[in-house]
Write a protein that holds these residues in place. Sequence first.
Motif, short mmCIF file in Angstrom:
data_model
loop_
_atom_site.label_atom_id
_atom_site.label_comp_id
_atom_site.label_asym_id
_atom_site.label_seq_id
_atom_site.Cartn_x
_atom_site.Cartn_y
_atom_site.Cartn_z
N THR A 91 46.50 -13.42 37.30
CA THR A 91 45.81 -13.92 38.48
C THR A 91 46.48 -13.42 39.74
OG1 THR A 91 45.03 -15.92 37.36
CG2 THR A 91 45.22 -16.00 39.76
N ALA A 92 45.68 -12.76 40.60
CA ALA A 92 46.22 -12.16 41.82
C ALA A 92 45.08 -11.53 42.60
CB ALA A 92 47.26 -11.09 41.49
N VAL A 93 45.39 -11.11 43.82
CA VAL A 93 44.49 -10.25 44.57
C VAL A 93 44.84 -8.81 44.21
CG1 VAL A 93 43.78 -9.46 46.85
CG2 VAL A 93 44.22 -11.90 46.46
N TYR A 94 43.84 -8.08 43.75
CA TYR A 94 44.04 -6.69 43.33
C TYR A 94 43.53 -5.77 44.44
CZ TYR A 94 45.34 -8.13 38.65
OH TYR A 94 45.99 -8.68 37.57
N SER A 95 44.38 -4.86 44.87
CA SER A 95 44.04 -3.95 45.96
C SER A 95 44.19 -2.50 45.51
CB SER A 95 44.96 -4.18 47.16
OG SER A 95 44.83 -5.49 47.66
N CYS A 96 43.26 -1.67 45.97
CA CYS A 96 43.41 -0.24 45.72
C CYS A 96 44.02 0.42 46.95
CB CYS A 96 42.08 0.40 45.37
SG CYS A 96 40.81 0.34 46.64
N ALA A 97 44.66 1.55 46.73
CA ALA A 97 45.35 2.21 47.82
C ALA A 97 45.36 3.72 47.60
CB ALA A 97 46.78 1.69 47.93
N VAL A 98 45.52 4.44 48.68
CA VAL A 98 45.54 5.90 48.67
C VAL A 98 46.94 6.39 48.99
CG1 VAL A 98 44.83 7.92 50.00
CG2 VAL A 98 43.12 6.27 49.23
N CYS A 99 47.38 7.36 48.22
CA CYS A 99 48.68 7.99 48.44
C CYS A 99 48.45 9.46 48.77
CB CYS A 99 49.56 7.85 47.21
SG CYS A 99 51.19 8.57 47.41
N LEU A 100 48.80 9.87 49.98
CA LEU A 100 48.57 11.25 50.41
C LEU A 100 49.70 12.19 50.02
CD1 LEU A 100 47.19 10.59 54.01
CD2 LEU A 100 45.89 10.96 51.90
N THR A 101 50.82 11.65 49.59
CA THR A 101 51.98 12.51 49.36
C THR A 101 52.53 12.41 47.94
OG1 THR A 101 53.36 10.75 50.30
CG2 THR A 101 52.66 12.51 51.79
N ALA A 102 53.21 11.35 47.59
CA ALA A 102 53.91 11.25 46.32
C ALA A 102 52.95 10.95 45.17
CB ALA A 102 54.98 10.17 46.40
N ALA A 103 52.91 11.81 44.19
CA ALA A 103 52.01 11.63 43.06
C ALA A 103 52.49 10.50 42.16
CB ALA A 103 51.94 12.91 42.24
N LEU A 104 51.57 9.63 41.79
CA LEU A 104 51.81 8.54 40.85
C LEU A 104 52.95 7.62 41.29
CD1 LEU A 104 51.48 10.46 37.47
CD2 LEU A 104 49.72 9.23 38.73
N SER A 105 53.09 7.43 42.59
CA SER A 105 54.15 6.57 43.09
C SER A 105 53.91 5.12 42.71
CB SER A 105 54.26 6.69 44.61
OG SER A 105 55.20 5.76 45.11
N THR A 106 54.99 4.41 42.40
CA THR A 106 54.91 2.99 42.09
C THR A 106 55.28 2.13 43.29
OG1 THR A 106 57.18 2.88 41.30
CG2 THR A 106 55.48 3.45 39.68
N SER A 107 55.68 2.75 44.39
CA SER A 107 56.11 2.01 45.58
C SER A 107 54.97 1.88 46.58
CB SER A 107 57.27 2.71 46.26
OG SER A 107 57.54 2.11 47.51
N PRO A 108 54.68 0.66 47.01
CA PRO A 108 53.61 0.49 48.01
C PRO A 108 53.92 1.21 49.31
CG PRO A 108 54.82 -1.56 47.67
CD PRO A 108 55.26 -0.63 46.61
N ARG A 109 55.18 1.49 49.59
CA ARG A 109 55.53 2.16 50.84
C ARG A 109 55.03 3.61 50.87
NH1 ARG A 109 61.59 -0.03 50.54
NH2 ARG A 109 61.33 1.03 48.57
N ASP A 110 54.72 4.17 49.73
CA ASP A 110 54.21 5.55 49.68
C ASP A 110 52.70 5.63 49.88
OD1 ASP A 110 56.58 6.47 47.10
OD2 ASP A 110 56.69 6.74 49.28
N TYR A 111 52.04 4.51 49.96
CA TYR A 111 50.59 4.49 50.08
C TYR A 111 50.18 4.33 51.54
CZ TYR A 111 50.27 4.55 45.05
OH TYR A 111 50.37 4.94 43.74
N ASN A 112 49.18 5.10 51.92
CA ASN A 112 48.83 5.24 53.32
C ASN A 112 47.63 4.37 53.75
OD1 ASN A 112 49.55 8.15 52.01
ND2 ASN A 112 50.59 7.85 53.97
N TYR A 113 46.72 4.13 52.84
CA TYR A 113 45.53 3.35 53.16
C TYR A 113 45.31 2.30 52.07
CZ TYR A 113 44.65 7.26 56.31
OH TYR A 113 44.77 8.22 57.29
#
Length: 124
Positions: A91-113
């Motif tokens: 149970t959670a809010v599930y969000s999608c995100a776009v990463c313009l640089t690091a492939a398959l990153s697990t860190s939310p800081r790498d995601y741009n949108y």
Amino acid sequence: QVQLVESGGGLVQAGDSLRPSCAASGRTFSNYGMGWFRQAPGKEREFVAAISESGGATSYADSMKGRFTISRDNAKNTMSLQMSSLNPEDTAVYSCAVCLTAALSTSPRDYNYWGQGTQVTVSS
């Protein structure tokens, strides 16, 4: 700029399946990697899964392996997360995100949108 809109969340029972989706617009969809994150009340945002630009490579958090499958359709500018064997801890809010640089990153800081998120609630 990339706009992301999630859909397909809902209330299900333990053991059920759900398939939230993410629709993207803006930049060329096939030019960037994407990911799913989730955040439960009182908890930090948690990596769920990521997928490469072509969809040929994927990555999952350990607790999701074997239960969740990430996929994308570059022709339709959409990404999905097939979730099975759901339990109340999912149970959670599930969000999608776009990463313009690091492939398959697990860190939310790498995601741009980021999208607004879709609520998934699993009852016991």
